[in-house]
Design a protein around this motif. Structure first.
Motif, PDB file in Angstrom:
ATOM      1  N   ALA A  14      -6.799  -4.135   0.237  1.00  0.00           N
ATOM      2  CA  ALA A  14      -5.650  -5.049   0.273  1.00  0.00           C
ATOM      3  C   ALA A  14      -5.903  -6.315  -0.542  1.00  0.00           C
ATOM      4  N   ALA A  15      -7.111  -6.854  -0.464  1.00  0.00           N
ATOM      5  CA  ALA A  15      -7.415  -8.088  -1.201  1.00  0.00           C
ATOM      6  C   ALA A  15      -7.258  -7.884  -2.707  1.00  0.00           C
ATOM      7  N   THR A  16      -7.789  -6.796  -3.226  1.00  0.00           N
ATOM      8  CA  THR A  16      -7.666  -6.506  -4.657  1.00  0.00           C
ATOM      9  C   THR A  16      -6.222  -6.221  -5.032  1.00  0.00           C
ATOM     10  N   TYR A  17      -5.537  -5.451  -4.205  1.00  0.00           N
ATOM     11  CA  TYR A  17      -4.139  -5.108  -4.481  1.00  0.00           C
ATOM     12  C   TYR A  17      -3.274  -6.361  -4.560  1.00  0.00           C
ATOM     13  N   THR A  18      -3.399  -7.243  -3.600  1.00  0.00           N
ATOM     14  CA  THR A  18      -2.545  -8.432  -3.584  1.00  0.00           C
ATOM     15  C   THR A  18      -2.943  -9.439  -4.661  1.00  0.00           C
ATOM     16  N   ALA A  19      -4.196  -9.426  -5.091  1.00  0.00           N
ATOM     17  CA  ALA A  19      -4.645 -10.367  -6.125  1.00  0.00           C
ATOM     18  C   ALA A  19      -4.277  -9.913  -7.533  1.00  0.00           C
ATOM     19  N   THR A  20      -3.926  -8.656  -7.688  1.00  0.00           N
ATOM     20  CA  THR A  20      -3.602  -8.109  -9.008  1.00  0.00           C
ATOM     21  C   THR A  20      -2.175  -8.467  -9.389  1.00  0.00           C
ATOM     22  N   PRO A  31       4.126   7.148   2.720  1.00  0.00           N
ATOM     23  CA  PRO A  31       3.036   6.193   2.966  1.00  0.00           C
ATOM     24  C   PRO A  31       1.931   6.815   3.823  1.00  0.00           C
ATOM     25  N   ALA A  32       0.714   6.408   3.570  1.00  0.00           N
ATOM     26  CA  ALA A  32      -0.444   6.876   4.337  1.00  0.00           C
ATOM     27  C   ALA A  32      -1.346   5.693   4.640  1.00  0.00           C
ATOM     28  N   ASP A  33      -1.994   5.746   5.776  1.00  0.00           N
ATOM     29  CA  ASP A  33      -2.944   4.698   6.132  1.00  0.00           C
ATOM     30  C   ASP A  33      -4.229   4.887   5.345  1.00  0.00           C
ATOM     31  N   ALA A  34      -4.901   3.776   5.053  1.00  0.00           N
ATOM     32  CA  ALA A  34      -6.206   3.809   4.401  1.00  0.00           C
ATOM     33  C   ALA A  34      -7.251   3.521   5.478  1.00  0.00           C
ATOM     34  N   ALA A  35      -8.035   4.527   5.841  1.00  0.00           N
ATOM     35  CA  ALA A  35      -9.012   4.374   6.923  1.00  0.00           C
ATOM     36  C   ALA A  35     -10.015   3.259   6.644  1.00  0.00           C
ATOM     37  N   TRP A  36     -10.322   2.985   5.385  1.00  0.00           N
ATOM     38  CA  TRP A  36     -11.312   1.980   5.019  1.00  0.00           C
ATOM     39  C   TRP A  36     -10.737   0.565   5.017  1.00  0.00           C
ATOM     40  N   ASP A  37      -9.410   0.425   5.008  1.00  0.00           N
ATOM     41  CA  ASP A  37      -8.793  -0.907   4.990  1.00  0.00           C
ATOM     42  C   ASP A  37      -7.408  -0.840   5.635  1.00  0.00           C
ATOM     43  N   PRO A  38      -7.314  -1.184   6.908  1.00  0.00           N
ATOM     44  CA  PRO A  38      -6.020  -1.090   7.596  1.00  0.00           C
ATOM     45  C   PRO A  38      -4.951  -2.027   7.039  1.00  0.00           C
ATOM     46  N   ASP A  39      -5.340  -3.009   6.244  1.00  0.00           N
ATOM     47  CA  ASP A  39      -4.368  -3.940   5.658  1.00  0.00           C
ATOM     48  C   ASP A  39      -3.770  -3.437   4.345  1.00  0.00           C
ATOM     49  N   LEU A  40      -4.334  -2.367   3.782  1.00  0.00           N
ATOM     50  CA  LEU A  40      -3.868  -1.897   2.477  1.00  0.00           C
ATOM     51  C   LEU A  40      -2.442  -1.344   2.537  1.00  0.00           C
ATOM     52  N   ARG A  41      -2.157  -0.488   3.480  1.00  0.00           N
ATOM     53  CA  ARG A  41      -0.810   0.088   3.558  1.00  0.00           C
ATOM     54  C   ARG A  41       0.260  -0.983   3.723  1.00  0.00           C
ATOM     55  N   PRO A  42       0.113  -1.931   4.671  1.00  0.00           N
ATOM     56  CA  PRO A  42       1.140  -2.974   4.786  1.00  0.00           C
ATOM     57  C   PRO A  42       1.291  -3.807   3.506  1.00  0.00           C
ATOM     58  N   ALA A  43       0.180  -4.064   2.828  1.00  0.00           N
ATOM     59  CA  ALA A  43       0.255  -4.835   1.574  1.00  0.00           C
ATOM     60  C   ALA A  43       1.043  -4.065   0.524  1.00  0.00           C
ATOM     61  N   MET A  44       0.781  -2.779   0.422  1.00  0.00           N
ATOM     62  CA  MET A  44       1.481  -1.959  -0.576  1.00  0.00           C
ATOM     63  C   MET A  44       2.955  -1.791  -0.211  1.00  0.00           C
TER      64      MET A  44
END
Length: 65
Positions: A14-20, A31-44
Protein backbone atom coordinates in the motif's frame (compact mmCIF):
# COMPACT_ATOMS: atom_id res chain seq x y z
CA UNK A 1 2.71 -20.89 -3.27
CA UNK A 2 3.29 -18.43 -0.46
CA UNK A 3 2.56 -21.19 2.06
CA UNK A 4 5.36 -23.37 0.68
CA UNK A 5 8.00 -20.81 -0.30
CA UNK A 6 9.12 -17.90 1.85
CA UNK A 7 8.97 -14.76 -0.27
CA UNK A 8 8.30 -11.08 0.14
CA UNK A 9 6.57 -8.99 -2.53
CA UNK A 10 8.88 -6.36 -3.95
CA UNK A 11 7.34 -2.89 -4.01
CA UNK A 12 3.83 -4.36 -4.05
CA UNK A 13 2.36 -2.82 -0.94
CA UNK A 14 0.00 0.00 0.00
CA UNK A 15 2.79 2.46 0.83
CA UNK A 16 4.43 2.04 -2.58
CA UNK A 17 1.10 2.08 -4.40
CA UNK A 18 -0.08 5.30 -2.80
CA UNK A 19 3.32 7.00 -3.20
CA UNK A 20 3.45 6.29 -6.94
CA UNK A 21 2.23 9.19 -9.05
CA UNK A 22 2.31 7.28 -12.33
CA UNK A 23 -0.92 5.58 -13.31
CA UNK A 24 -2.09 3.20 -15.96
CA UNK A 25 -5.69 2.55 -16.83
CA UNK A 26 -8.55 1.74 -14.51
CA UNK A 27 -8.54 -1.38 -12.35
CA UNK A 28 -10.53 -4.26 -13.75
CA UNK A 29 -11.44 -7.70 -12.51
CA UNK A 30 -12.51 -9.03 -9.15
CA UNK A 31 -10.78 -7.44 -6.12
CA UNK A 32 -8.64 -9.76 -3.99
CA UNK A 33 -7.01 -9.33 -0.62
CA UNK A 34 -3.22 -9.23 -0.39
CA UNK A 35 -2.21 -11.55 2.47
CA UNK A 36 1.13 -9.72 2.86
CA UNK A 37 -0.45 -6.25 3.17
CA UNK A 38 -4.07 -5.86 4.31
CA UNK A 39 -3.97 -2.15 3.39
CA UNK A 40 -3.19 -2.78 -0.29
CA UNK A 41 -6.69 -3.71 -1.46
CA UNK A 42 -8.38 -0.68 0.16
CA UNK A 43 -5.69 1.61 -1.28
CA UNK A 44 -6.19 0.21 -4.77
CA UNK A 45 -9.98 0.32 -4.52
CA UNK A 46 -9.82 3.91 -3.29
CA UNK A 47 -7.56 5.10 -6.11
CA UNK A 48 -8.94 2.77 -8.77
CA UNK A 49 -5.94 2.72 -11.12
CA UNK A 50 -3.42 0.07 -12.05
CA UNK A 51 0.30 0.71 -12.00
CA UNK A 52 2.38 -1.37 -14.38
CA UNK A 53 6.01 -2.18 -13.64
CA UNK A 54 7.14 -0.13 -16.63
CA UNK A 55 5.76 3.01 -15.01
CA UNK A 56 7.97 2.60 -11.93
CA UNK A 57 11.07 1.20 -13.65
CA UNK A 58 13.43 3.92 -12.31
CA UNK A 59 12.56 3.01 -8.73
CA UNK A 60 12.93 -0.71 -9.40
CA UNK A 61 16.34 -0.19 -11.01
CA UNK A 62 17.45 2.04 -8.12
CA UNK A 63 16.62 -0.81 -5.72
CA UNK A 64 18.98 -3.08 -7.62
CA UNK A 65 21.91 -0.66 -7.43
Amino acid sequence: MRDRISWQPWRFDAATYTATTAAGGPLTGKPADAAWDPDLRPAMEGRGVRIEEELVLPALLADLR
